[in-house]
Design a protein around this motif. Sequence first.
Motif, mmCIF file in Angstrom:
data_model
loop_
_atom_site.group_PDB
_atom_site.id
_atom_site.type_symbol
_atom_site.label_atom_id
_atom_site.label_comp_id
_atom_site.label_asym_id
_atom_site.label_seq_id
_atom_site.Cartn_x
_atom_site.Cartn_y
_atom_site.Cartn_z
ATOM 1 N N TYR A 109 0.769 -1.270 -0.019
ATOM 2 C CA TYR A 109 0.073 -0.010 -0.141
ATOM 3 C C TYR A 109 0.862 1.300 -0.079
ATOM 4 O O TYR A 109 0.673 2.319 -0.835
ATOM 5 N N GLY A 116 -6.050 -2.085 -3.554
ATOM 6 C CA GLY A 116 -6.878 -3.213 -2.596
ATOM 7 C C GLY A 116 -6.194 -4.548 -2.377
ATOM 8 O O GLY A 116 -5.242 -4.718 -3.075
ATOM 9 N N LEU A 117 -6.588 -5.246 -1.606
ATOM 10 C CA LEU A 117 -5.991 -6.521 -1.332
ATOM 11 C C LEU A 117 -7.000 -7.769 -1.121
ATOM 12 O O LEU A 117 -8.111 -7.304 -0.361
ATOM 13 N N LEU A 119 -7.769 -11.235 0.774
ATOM 14 C CA LEU A 119 -7.303 -12.284 1.624
ATOM 15 C C LEU A 119 -8.389 -13.520 1.526
ATOM 16 O O LEU A 119 -9.469 -13.558 1.834
ATOM 17 N N TYR A 141 -2.918 -5.926 11.178
ATOM 18 C CA TYR A 141 -2.678 -5.179 9.931
ATOM 19 C C TYR A 141 -3.594 -4.523 9.412
ATOM 20 O O TYR A 141 -3.335 -3.431 8.591
ATOM 21 N N PHE A 142 -4.929 -4.531 9.580
ATOM 22 C CA PHE A 142 -5.915 -3.927 8.960
ATOM 23 C C PHE A 142 -6.939 -2.644 9.699
ATOM 24 O O PHE A 142 -7.259 -2.119 9.437
ATOM 25 N N PHE A 181 -1.966 -1.788 6.043
ATOM 26 C CA PHE A 181 -2.654 -1.887 4.822
ATOM 27 C C PHE A 181 -4.096 -1.235 5.169
ATOM 28 O O PHE A 181 -5.152 -1.962 5.367
ATOM 29 N N THR A 184 -8.774 -1.013 0.674
ATOM 30 C CA THR A 184 -10.075 -1.915 0.487
ATOM 31 C C THR A 184 -9.612 -3.301 0.578
ATOM 32 O O THR A 184 -8.850 -3.841 -0.004
ATOM 33 N N LEU A 185 -10.287 -4.008 1.515
ATOM 34 C CA LEU A 185 -9.854 -5.465 2.001
ATOM 35 C C LEU A 185 -11.117 -6.291 1.310
ATOM 36 O O LEU A 185 -12.194 -5.940 1.907
ATOM 37 N N VAL A 187 -12.444 -10.346 1.501
ATOM 38 C CA VAL A 187 -12.073 -11.706 2.357
ATOM 39 C C VAL A 187 -12.868 -12.658 1.661
ATOM 40 O O VAL A 187 -14.134 -12.514 1.355
ATOM 41 N N LEU A 204 -12.706 -9.007 10.645
ATOM 42 C CA LEU A 204 -12.346 -7.871 9.784
ATOM 43 C C LEU A 204 -13.246 -7.012 9.084
ATOM 44 O O LEU A 204 -13.292 -6.099 8.999
ATOM 45 N N ALA A 210 -14.251 -4.841 6.221
ATOM 46 C CA ALA A 210 -13.713 -5.900 4.908
ATOM 47 C C ALA A 210 -15.003 -6.282 4.212
ATOM 48 O O ALA A 210 -16.107 -6.392 4.821
#
Length: 349
Positions: A109, A116-117, A119, A141-142, A181, A184-185, A187, A204, A210
């Motif tokens: 990031y 975005g990530l 997971l 982390y988030f 990070f 945007t997450l 999952v 999350l 998330a």
Amino acid sequence: MARATGWLSLFLACAFPAFAALKPLPFAPETAQKIGPVLDRLYYNPAALKNRPEGVLPPGVFVGSPLPAALPIRTEVLPGNVGFWRLRNFNLEKGKNWTALDTEIGTWYWTKKLPGLVLDLRNNNAAAKADFDVAARIASYFVPPQATGAVHPLFSLQSLRGPEQVFSAIAPDSFPITPLFPGTLVVLVNPQTGGAAATLATLLRREAGAILIGRTPSDSSALLESVALDTTPPSIVRVATAVATLPDGISLLGQPATPDISLYIDDKAEQEILAQIALGPAAKGLVEAPLRHHMNEASLVHEENPEIADYLTSPARATADEPLPLQDTALLRALDILKGLTLFPVAAQ
């Protein structure tokens, strides 16, 4: 008061075993006889075992085949500049350490500007004490950072057989920058997501906003101890020895997080895809299904059938035995969501 609510739920389950739904036994009676002593020794709620009807199991008890070997954690950057983190378990490969992973996720990031990530928690049903420790670290982390010196409790493991275990976010000064990070997450979850992974998915969404995509996780947000049973074929019983509970007292056992975007995917097909890409890059599954043409008013006017024409002229369908390309539907939809939020950032606010 919130913590008291959690203990009230546990008390009700103890005093009134019917308060927690029971489920039929999916195995032979002789196997049930071997499970009884294991429950008496380990189950987090001893009172719920009293007067238990024959042929039922209390919540948090799961019987099945021995668990498959754990697969390594994988990180990569997908097309579209999206980070991808596959967690089939919570064990780092030999020779790797969390400090290196902290740096990699943070770089995505803050240096590479990945918006975005994804997971991927599918097929992760790790549920040992060490797995919940790692789940709390990953959540750190988030989640937004707290005030300096403030403790940020994330969840706890509660049992009537022992003391409560509280899991808090890692102190911000443990990382190069917090959150590592803030983008945007998304999952990914499926029915095989359980234990610490199911707890992490719920956490999350609650703490980091998330987006959950896939199929509803298992109802096993608990510390599970596995015991091998002397059966043919071999089997194990996984018993909840403590229940994952949020700081406001909400018990997560039996309350899996419903995905924000539910996908109707055949389980066998998804398992085949996940098995084929298990040790390779996730990008192998980023293949959209071939476009199919359908009947419409224009084709009716021209007395044409585009479905038949498409079948006869498409090389991909010319041979019935030709295998279809791998298609990871859940990951494809996650990338669609992230692309849309990147193009229209207002929608992400």
